[in-house]
Design a protein around this motif. Structure first.
Motif, PDB file in Angstrom:
ATOM      1  N   VAL A  66       0.215   2.066  -9.180  1.00 15.50           N
ATOM      2  CA  VAL A  66       0.121   0.646  -9.527  1.00 15.50           C
ATOM      3  C   VAL A  66      -0.287   0.526 -10.990  1.00 15.50           C
ATOM      4  O   VAL A  66      -1.088   1.314 -11.496  1.00 15.50           O
ATOM      5  CB  VAL A  66      -0.893  -0.083  -8.611  1.00 15.50           C
ATOM      6  CG1 VAL A  66      -2.283   0.536  -8.734  1.00 15.50           C
ATOM      7  CG2 VAL A  66      -0.945  -1.567  -8.915  1.00 15.50           C
ATOM      8  N   PRO A  88       6.496   1.985 -10.052  1.00 14.88           N
ATOM      9  CA  PRO A  88       5.188   1.596  -9.520  1.00 14.88           C
ATOM     10  C   PRO A  88       5.105   0.093  -9.291  1.00 14.88           C
ATOM     11  O   PRO A  88       5.905  -0.686  -9.823  1.00 14.88           O
ATOM     12  CB  PRO A  88       4.224   2.040 -10.620  1.00 14.88           C
ATOM     13  CG  PRO A  88       5.040   2.018 -11.858  1.00 14.88           C
ATOM     14  CD  PRO A  88       6.417   2.415 -11.459  1.00 14.88           C
ATOM     15  N   MET A  89       4.133  -0.313  -8.490  1.00 15.68           N
ATOM     16  CA  MET A  89       3.845  -1.742  -8.369  1.00 15.68           C
ATOM     17  C   MET A  89       3.309  -2.239  -9.700  1.00 15.68           C
ATOM     18  O   MET A  89       2.500  -1.566 -10.356  1.00 15.68           O
ATOM     19  CB  MET A  89       2.809  -1.996  -7.277  1.00 15.68           C
ATOM     20  CG  MET A  89       3.357  -2.055  -5.888  1.00 15.68           C
ATOM     21  SD  MET A  89       2.188  -2.857  -4.780  1.00 15.68           S
ATOM     22  CE  MET A  89       2.162  -4.521  -5.453  1.00 15.68           C
ATOM     23  N   ARG A 143       0.832  -1.213   0.000  1.00 19.97           N
ATOM     24  CA  ARG A 143       0.000   0.000   0.000  1.00 19.97           C
ATOM     25  C   ARG A 143       0.863   1.258   0.000  1.00 19.97           C
ATOM     26  O   ARG A 143       0.542   2.241  -0.674  1.00 19.97           O
ATOM     27  CB  ARG A 143      -0.928   0.008   1.215  1.00 19.97           C
ATOM     28  CG  ARG A 143      -2.066  -0.971   1.102  1.00 19.97           C
ATOM     29  CD  ARG A 143      -3.054  -0.784   2.216  1.00 19.97           C
ATOM     30  NE  ARG A 143      -4.000  -1.882   2.254  1.00 19.97           N
ATOM     31  CZ  ARG A 143      -4.896  -2.055   3.202  1.00 19.97           C
ATOM     32  NH1 ARG A 143      -4.963  -1.196   4.204  1.00 19.97           N
ATOM     33  NH2 ARG A 143      -5.719  -3.086   3.178  1.00 19.97           N
ATOM     34  N   MET A 170       2.154   1.678  -3.466  1.00 24.08           N
ATOM     35  CA  MET A 170       1.098   2.147  -4.372  1.00 24.08           C
ATOM     36  C   MET A 170       0.775   3.610  -4.113  1.00 24.08           C
ATOM     37  O   MET A 170       0.505   4.375  -5.035  1.00 24.08           O
ATOM     38  CB  MET A 170      -0.162   1.286  -4.204  1.00 24.08           C
ATOM     39  CG  MET A 170      -0.060  -0.082  -4.845  1.00 24.08           C
ATOM     40  SD  MET A 170      -1.643  -0.973  -4.832  1.00 24.08           S
ATOM     41  CE  MET A 170      -1.728  -1.459  -3.122  1.00 24.08           C
TER      42      MET A 170
END
Length: 548
Positions: free
Chosen positions: A462, A539-540, A454, A457
């Protein structure tokens, strides 16, 4: 760590070196006693966690030695985690009538009311659990029936103060029982484990009676609607606001579920008996503006609180604007400054006047300032002083003051095992500590994978790609790339990234394209490379692979 067989030790698992999350454990020979079990609130350093509880795993592993959990008072940072952590502790719980009333509501909401053995102890009462002979001592605080705890053991007496102050006129309940503290001092106290919240503040913390006088005068000066925000369990403040409103011909409505729960618990245990029933949110809308005072939750900028909804003009029952006033009858908890400022800014933009304790005497702390600490040390005369309930700067200042009073100060933090018995107090070991975030009905480790994801993100975004490949590893159709928070819906980049992903998959060796796991990982790598060129962020990334 095996339990020692013959000592007295303090083991803080939360609330020492920090504000909130209070959970202290006392070890006497083979037995354990827990004192308080509270929550803490996330701040700018933990944006992924709104509410946290201490990690009680070490204590839960020793459940068979745990004699009881004793609650000193009904503030959230001292009992708010009971419903979340009790299932792993499963011990008897002891509390005063008001704290027990608050706790019953929380346990009922969690479906635990019929499981927890909850013992109600009268203020000033004495009881025993295992080798611990325990006595409540009445102290003034901003909630009814706050109790210090005298812990008598074969090794000596420990005075655990909880939250307290010396208020000559606390309005609800009696002042701090100084005679009882003096008698304990005459008996001989080995150690005092004491509140450090206001150790940086000179003088005294002030009286609730002063707040009542100031609120009465202030509300008399104001036109339009008046809203007062305070901590929900500050029942003394509810009393003061209600009396100030009554003196000025106004009625009072409560906005916020936690306020209504505190009101119900107070009336159940005999407090607020001379205050008329508060109006509901619906009833408040029918009163003229000059006839209404609203008490609402949200003094710390909590996003789902009543005041935050009012400031955003999304509350279904009430609005505030030009000519109205909001009084912050509370202090800022460290870490909440930005959230509070955001709400205040919205209120001002809507035309409200905002009054804080910096301008008028609308709040006094429930914790002792330096002169009050000196007075308590003079009464109790402990040999050892252990500052708790504060950040390190508070603990240091408290330690200096305790040394001046003739006690030997010991500075510790969460996880330290402080042996109090024997000739010399010392930290002899450490135990694992940490925090869990409350996530619906779950507890998630703050340093675990879910919350780490989290955080990532939150700051880096994400990206999810979906692609279909046939049995020979050829891409079918065009992959779909979704990147909320990174690109606008009309941007061309997601489609370009999807095309690059399809080409990268087509360039892979055939054996790799036939195996789902290596193919999925290769797709993630290609996606990261494409995003890195465009965003210079990490980013994820996730890939949904469908084999057709």
């Amino acid at each position: 760590m095996p339990l020692n067989s013959g000592d007295l030790a303090l083991i803080p698992l939360g609330g020492t070196g920090e504000i909130g999350l209070n959970l202290n454990v006392y070890r006497c020979d083979q037995a354990l006693l827990a004192v308080d079990c509270g929550i803490g609130f996330g701040g700018s350093d933990t944006p992924e966690a709104e509410v946290m509880v201490p990690d009680a795993s070490w204590l839960a592993e020793r459940q068979d030695q745990l004699q009881a959990l004793v609650i000193t008072h009904a503030h959230e940072d001292h009992l708010g985690a009971v419903a979340h952590l009790w299932p792993s502790l499963r011990c008897p719980v002891y509390a005063s009538p008001f704290a027990a009333a608050v706790l019953r509501r929380k346990l009922g909401e969690a479906g635990l009311l019929n499981q927890v053995m909850l013992h109600t102890v009268p203020p000033g009462g004495r009881f025993a659990v295992g080798p611990f002979d325990l006595t409540f001592l009445r102290v003034a605080h901003s909630v009814p029936e706050a109790q210090a705890l005298a812990i008598r053991t074969r090794h000596g007496i420990v005075m655990h103060t909880g939250d307290w102050k010396l208020d000559p006129d606390p309005l609800l309940g009696p002042p701090t029982d100084e005679a009882a503290f003096a008698a304990l001092g005459q008996e001989g106290v080995l150690a005092m484990v004491c509140d450090s919240t206001n150790a940086l503040v000179d003088g005294t913390s002030g009286s609730e009676a002063e707040v009542l006088r100031e609120l009465t005068a202030l509300i008399g000066e104001l036109k339009g609607r008046v809203a007062v925000t305070c901590f929900a369990t500050n029942v003394a403040r509810l009393y003061s606001v209600a009396k100030a409103a009554e003196a000025n011909g106004r009625q009072v409505a409560l906005f916020g579920r936690s306020l209504r729960n505190a009101d119900a618990a107070a009336r159940e245990t005999g407090y607020l008996s001379d205050i008329p029933p508060f109006l509901t949110e619906e009833e408040a809308g029918y009163l003229p503006d000059d006839a209404l005072v609203v008490i609402c939750t949200g003094s710390q900028g909590e996003p789902r609180s009543a005041l935050s909804k009012i400031a955003a003009d999304t509350h279904p029952q009430i609005s505030l604007g030009e000519g109205d006033t909001v009084i912050y009858s509370s202090r800022q908890i460290p870490g909440n400054e930005r959230a509070i400022a955001r709400v205040q800014d919205r209120l001002r933009r809507a035309g409200c006047r905002v009054i804080t304790a910096d301008e008028r005497m609308v709040h006094v702390s429930g914790h002792p300032a330096r002169d009050e600490l000196r007075r308590l040390y003079a009464l109790v005369k402990p040999r050892i002083a252990v500052p708790v309930h504060g950040e390190w700067r508070h603990l240091e200042q408290h330690a200096e003051l305790a040394q001046e009073a003739g006690a030997k100060p010991i500075l510790i933090e969460d996880g330290d095992v402080l042996r109090l018995s024997g000739n010399t107090p010392e930290v002899v070991d450490t135990v694992p500590t940490g925090r869990f975030a409350i996530d619906g009905d779950r507890l998630l480790p703050l340093e675990g994978g879910v919350l780490a994801a989290r955080r990532r993100m939150l700051f880096n975004g994400v990206v999810v790609a979906s692609l279909a490949v046939d049995r020979d590893g050829r891409v079918r159709g065009e992959p779909q790339v979704s990147a909320p928070g990174l690109f606008e819906q009309i941007d061309a980049e997601p489609a370009e990234i999807a095309s690059e992903l399809a080409r990268a998959i087509g360039d892979l060796p055939t054996p790799l394209r036939l195996d789902d796991d290596p193919l999925r990982e290769a797709a993630r790598t290609a996606l990261r490379r494409s995003l890195g060129r465009r965003l210079r962020k990490r980013p994820m990334v996730d890939v949904h692979l469908l084999r057709v």
